[in-house]
Design a protein around this motif. Structure first.
Motif, short mmCIF file in Angstrom:
data_model
loop_
_atom_site.label_atom_id
_atom_site.label_comp_id
_atom_site.label_asym_id
_atom_site.label_seq_id
_atom_site.Cartn_x
_atom_site.Cartn_y
_atom_site.Cartn_z
N ALA A 1 0.85 -1.19 0.00
CA ALA A 1 0.00 0.00 0.00
C ALA A 1 0.88 1.23 0.00
O ALA A 1 2.01 1.21 0.49
CB ALA A 1 -0.91 0.02 1.22
N GLN A 2 0.36 2.30 -0.57
CA GLN A 2 1.02 3.60 -0.50
C GLN A 2 -0.02 4.67 -0.70
O GLN A 2 -1.08 4.42 -1.26
CB GLN A 2 2.14 3.71 -1.52
N GLY A 3 0.27 5.85 -0.20
CA GLY A 3 -0.68 6.94 -0.31
C GLY A 3 -0.30 8.07 0.60
O GLY A 3 0.87 8.34 0.83
N VAL A 4 -1.33 8.73 1.13
CA VAL A 4 -1.12 9.88 2.01
C VAL A 4 -1.66 9.55 3.40
O VAL A 4 -2.50 8.68 3.56
CB VAL A 4 -1.80 11.16 1.48
N PHE A 5 -1.13 10.24 4.39
CA PHE A 5 -1.63 10.11 5.76
C PHE A 5 -1.77 11.48 6.35
O PHE A 5 -1.18 12.45 5.87
CB PHE A 5 -0.68 9.24 6.62
N HIS A 6 -2.60 11.59 7.36
CA HIS A 6 -2.62 12.82 8.15
C HIS A 6 -2.94 12.48 9.59
O HIS A 6 -3.56 11.45 9.89
CB HIS A 6 -3.55 13.88 7.56
N ILE A 7 -2.47 13.34 10.47
CA ILE A 7 -2.64 13.16 11.90
C ILE A 7 -3.41 14.35 12.45
O ILE A 7 -3.11 15.50 12.12
CB ILE A 7 -1.26 13.05 12.60
N ILE A 8 -4.38 14.05 13.28
CA ILE A 8 -5.11 15.10 13.98
C ILE A 8 -4.69 15.05 15.44
O ILE A 8 -4.97 14.07 16.14
CB ILE A 8 -6.63 14.92 13.84
N ILE A 9 -3.96 16.07 15.85
CA ILE A 9 -3.48 16.15 17.23
C ILE A 9 -4.68 16.37 18.16
O ILE A 9 -5.51 17.24 17.90
CB ILE A 9 -2.44 17.28 17.39
N ASN A 10 -4.76 15.57 19.22
CA ASN A 10 -5.86 15.66 20.20
C ASN A 10 -7.22 15.52 19.53
O ASN A 10 -8.20 16.14 19.95
CB ASN A 10 -5.80 16.98 20.99
#
Length: 134
Positions: free
Chosen positions: A75-84
């Motif tokens: 798999a490959q792609g994009v990620f994002h993190i939402i802090i708290n």
């Protein structure tokens, strides 16, 4: 008044910082190897993986990732993190999303060289990774 507002903003910013001084989104950059899977109903038993198993998550600074299963790109792609981003009672967690999927996310924690991904869908179980490179 302006100085007071700047002081308040600075104090709030410092109070919101992680203990190690770096946000989770910066700490996740690097290569992580699967170490353990626990719980859930899909994975029949808890499993410990030996070093060199080829199950890798690679996170890049441009918010892209690559996942390898047994040494093969799976798999490959994009990620994002939402802090708290997730709250349960008084507990607050950071959330990790892959490929802009807003329906399936992981609670994420990084401590030293350990990355823990706990899906909010309990049937899948928790995975633990060990950092192998930055």
């Amino acid at each position: 008044m302006k100085r007071f507002l700047i002081l308040i903003i600075a104090v709030c910013s410092l109070a919101a910082c992680k203990k190690d001084g770096s946000p989770v989104s910066a700490n996740i950059i690097g290569k992580w190897e699967l170490h353990e899977r626990r719980g859930g109903n899909i994975i029949p038993q808890d499993t410990i993986y030996q070093a060199g198993n080829g199950n890798i998550l690679q996170f890049y600074a441009d918010s892209t990732y690559k996942q390898y299963t047994n040494g093969t790109l799976s798999a490959q792609g994009v990620f994002h993190i939402i802090i708290n981003g997730y709250r349960s009672g008084t507990d607050v967690y950071d959330e990790l999303y892959f490929d802009n999927d807003v329906y399936f996310d992981y609670l994420i924690s990084i401590s030293g060289n350990s990355l823990i991904l706990k899906p909010l869908m309990p049937d899948i179980g928790t995975t633990a990774y060990v950092r192998i490179t930055n």
